[in-house]
Design a protein around this motif. Sequence first.
Motif, PDB file in Angstrom:
ATOM      1  N   ASP A 150      45.270  52.241  43.393  1.00 16.07           N
ATOM      2  CA  ASP A 150      43.940  52.595  42.896  1.00 16.07           C
ATOM      3  C   ASP A 150      43.945  52.758  41.383  1.00 16.07           C
ATOM      4  OD1 ASP A 150      42.917  52.517  45.441  1.00 16.07           O
ATOM      5  OD2 ASP A 150      43.050  54.685  45.772  1.00 16.07           O
ATOM      6  N   ALA A 151      45.009  53.392  40.865  1.00 14.71           N
ATOM      7  CA  ALA A 151      45.112  53.561  39.414  1.00 14.71           C
ATOM      8  C   ALA A 151      45.256  52.219  38.712  1.00 14.71           C
ATOM      9  CB  ALA A 151      46.302  54.466  39.079  1.00 14.71           C
ATOM     10  N   ALA A 152      46.071  51.327  39.277  1.00 17.27           N
ATOM     11  CA  ALA A 152      46.268  50.006  38.668  1.00 17.27           C
ATOM     12  C   ALA A 152      44.987  49.182  38.720  1.00 17.27           C
ATOM     13  CB  ALA A 152      47.407  49.277  39.370  1.00 17.27           C
ATOM     14  N   MET A 153      44.207  49.331  39.797  1.00 18.57           N
ATOM     15  CA  MET A 153      42.970  48.568  39.921  1.00 18.57           C
ATOM     16  C   MET A 153      41.902  49.042  38.947  1.00 18.57           C
ATOM     17  SD  MET A 153      42.676  48.087  44.049  1.00 18.57           S
ATOM     18  CE  MET A 153      44.143  47.659  44.988  1.00 18.57           C
ATOM     19  N   ASP A 154      42.074  50.230  38.387  1.00 15.78           N
ATOM     20  CA  ASP A 154      41.151  50.731  37.367  1.00 15.78           C
ATOM     21  C   ASP A 154      41.558  50.285  35.971  1.00 15.78           C
ATOM     22  OD1 ASP A 154      39.445  52.033  39.089  1.00 15.78           O
ATOM     23  OD2 ASP A 154      40.555  53.924  39.024  1.00 15.78           O
ATOM     24  N   ALA A 155      42.626  49.485  35.862  1.00 12.79           N
ATOM     25  CA  ALA A 155      43.116  49.047  34.562  1.00 12.79           C
ATOM     26  C   ALA A 155      42.054  48.210  33.850  1.00 12.79           C
ATOM     27  CB  ALA A 155      44.401  48.235  34.731  1.00 12.79           C
ATOM     28  N   PRO A 156      41.959  48.341  32.533  1.00 10.50           N
ATOM     29  CA  PRO A 156      40.963  47.575  31.772  1.00 10.50           C
ATOM     30  C   PRO A 156      41.424  46.147  31.522  1.00 10.50           C
ATOM     31  CG  PRO A 156      42.262  48.943  30.289  1.00 10.50           C
ATOM     32  CD  PRO A 156      42.739  49.273  31.695  1.00 10.50           C
ATOM     33  N   GLY A 157      40.540  45.363  30.922  1.00  6.53           N
ATOM     34  CA  GLY A 157      40.909  44.030  30.483  1.00  6.53           C
ATOM     35  C   GLY A 157      41.003  42.976  31.562  1.00  6.53           C
ATOM     36  N   GLY A 158      40.469  43.235  32.726  1.00  7.80           N
ATOM     37  CA  GLY A 158      40.470  42.241  33.797  1.00  7.80           C
ATOM     38  C   GLY A 158      41.635  42.336  34.748  1.00  7.80           C
ATOM     39  N   ALA A 159      42.733  42.988  34.363  1.00 12.10           N
ATOM     40  CA  ALA A 159      43.900  43.079  35.245  1.00 12.10           C
ATOM     41  C   ALA A 159      43.568  43.844  36.516  1.00 12.10           C
ATOM     42  CB  ALA A 159      45.063  43.748  34.514  1.00 12.10           C
ATOM     43  N   GLY A 160      42.822  44.930  36.384  1.00 13.54           N
ATOM     44  CA  GLY A 160      42.479  45.749  37.548  1.00 13.54           C
ATOM     45  C   GLY A 160      41.606  45.002  38.537  1.00 13.54           C
ATOM     46  N   ASP A 161      40.605  44.281  38.023  1.00 12.63           N
ATOM     47  CA  ASP A 161      39.709  43.522  38.907  1.00 12.63           C
ATOM     48  C   ASP A 161      40.464  42.409  39.631  1.00 12.63           C
ATOM     49  OD1 ASP A 161      37.573  45.101  38.175  1.00 12.63           O
ATOM     50  OD2 ASP A 161      36.843  43.714  36.640  1.00 12.63           O
ATOM     51  N   LEU A 162      41.349  41.725  38.908  1.00 16.66           N
ATOM     52  CA  LEU A 162      42.127  40.664  39.536  1.00 16.66           C
ATOM     53  C   LEU A 162      43.088  41.215  40.584  1.00 16.66           C
ATOM     54  CD1 LEU A 162      42.844  38.554  36.349  1.00 16.66           C
ATOM     55  CD2 LEU A 162      41.610  37.740  38.369  1.00 16.66           C
ATOM     56  N   LEU A 163      43.681  42.368  40.291  1.00 15.37           N
ATOM     57  CA  LEU A 163      44.568  43.002  41.274  1.00 15.37           C
ATOM     58  C   LEU A 163      43.786  43.426  42.513  1.00 15.37           C
ATOM     59  CD1 LEU A 163      47.370  44.054  42.055  1.00 15.37           C
ATOM     60  CD2 LEU A 163      46.782  46.210  40.916  1.00 15.37           C
ATOM     61  N   ALA A 164      42.572  43.935  42.311  1.00 13.29           N
ATOM     62  CA  ALA A 164      41.737  44.324  43.452  1.00 13.29           C
ATOM     63  C   ALA A 164      41.424  43.111  44.328  1.00 13.29           C
ATOM     64  CB  ALA A 164      40.446  44.977  42.957  1.00 13.29           C
ATOM     65  N   ASP A 165      41.154  41.970  43.696  1.00 15.01           N
ATOM     66  CA  ASP A 165      40.906  40.745  44.461  1.00 15.01           C
ATOM     67  C   ASP A 165      42.158  40.328  45.234  1.00 15.01           C
ATOM     68  OD1 ASP A 165      38.355  40.679  43.467  1.00 15.01           O
ATOM     69  OD2 ASP A 165      38.736  39.087  42.009  1.00 15.01           O
ATOM     70  N   ALA A 166      43.327  40.430  44.575  1.00 14.29           N
ATOM     71  CA  ALA A 166      44.586  40.071  45.227  1.00 14.29           C
ATOM     72  C   ALA A 166      44.857  40.996  46.406  1.00 14.29           C
ATOM     73  CB  ALA A 166      45.737  40.139  44.221  1.00 14.29           C
ATOM     74  N   TRP A 167      44.619  42.279  46.216  1.00 16.09           N
ATOM     75  CA  TRP A 167      44.834  43.271  47.278  1.00 16.09           C
ATOM     76  C   TRP A 167      43.930  42.968  48.463  1.00 16.09           C
ATOM     77  CZ3 TRP A 167      48.266  47.496  46.950  1.00 16.09           C
ATOM     78  CH2 TRP A 167      48.190  48.411  48.008  1.00 16.09           C
ATOM     79  N   ALA A 168      42.676  42.664  48.183  1.00 15.71           N
ATOM     80  CA  ALA A 168      41.724  42.356  49.258  1.00 15.71           C
ATOM     81  C   ALA A 168      42.143  41.120  50.030  1.00 15.71           C
ATOM     82  CB  ALA A 168      40.329  42.167  48.669  1.00 15.71           C
ATOM     83  N   ALA A 169      42.619  40.094  49.317  1.00 14.16           N
ATOM     84  CA  ALA A 169      43.027  38.860  49.984  1.00 14.16           C
ATOM     85  C   ALA A 169      44.314  39.044  50.783  1.00 14.16           C
ATOM     86  CB  ALA A 169      43.208  37.750  48.953  1.00 14.16           C
TER      87      ALA A 169
END
Length: 280
Positions: A136-155
Amino acid sequence: MDDSWVPIGANPLPKPPPLVPGVPEWLRPEVGQFLARSARRRPHWLVEYRLTRRNTVDYDELFEHVDMVDLVKALGEDESLNLVDFVLRFGDPQRQHVEELAHWLHIGGSMWRVGQRFGHPGLEQRVPTSVQNIADAAMDAPGGAGDLLADAWAAAFGVQPDPEVAYMKTVKAVEAAAVPLMYSDYKLATLGKVIKRLEDRKEWTLGFRLEGAGVDSGEMLLAMMRTIWRGHADRHGGQADYQPSSQSDAESAVLLATVLIQLITSGKVIQRDARDSDRP
């Protein structure tokens, strides 16, 4: 709610009971109630779900004549999970009902939880709380990394996992975290170039005070990135060693990237000369 509670007279459990796949019998009323509430709020989503799934089940008839306690049993566990996931994404459920569902799944011992998938609520597999907190902390990361990780986690951990998408998004998430840190001009940089830079310059570290005395955290960072990069066997088509990413590949890559991204975005990865200025 305190998960350590046990009934009066029972022996405390040495460890939490295993999570239950699907929708166990004791959770059917709550899951059925969630679906029924959403059906009343937006009736057309039943038709949309049937058409999306390309099946001939008359969900309107089923919802009208089957008691909510037996609804999940009538649908079957896999179909129920897909239906819940669809409703979370498209059924416009009220926030309080989503929160209630998440609570019931949690205390009922389901292996599924309500998380965020591609920017919307959705079902995903539960992982240990400590791992989830880091994620959850990593997915809140700025600069697009968090959003991309959230997508990876979901997939990787969603109801309908897609290992190839999960792995692809994982690599992009690591790039989004590492490239801006290690390159001043990073328009064309990739994870492969980051790895090459770490190999050549050996300038980045976690800054342990015993660094150099048998400790080289820079090598650990490099090893983590290499593992993710080289494990991405379906990065390019037409190669002799091409293999689609497996579910295990994707889950391992996402979990490893979660730790790596959290280290980078929380400021733990520093240049070696910057480490010296922090010493007393």
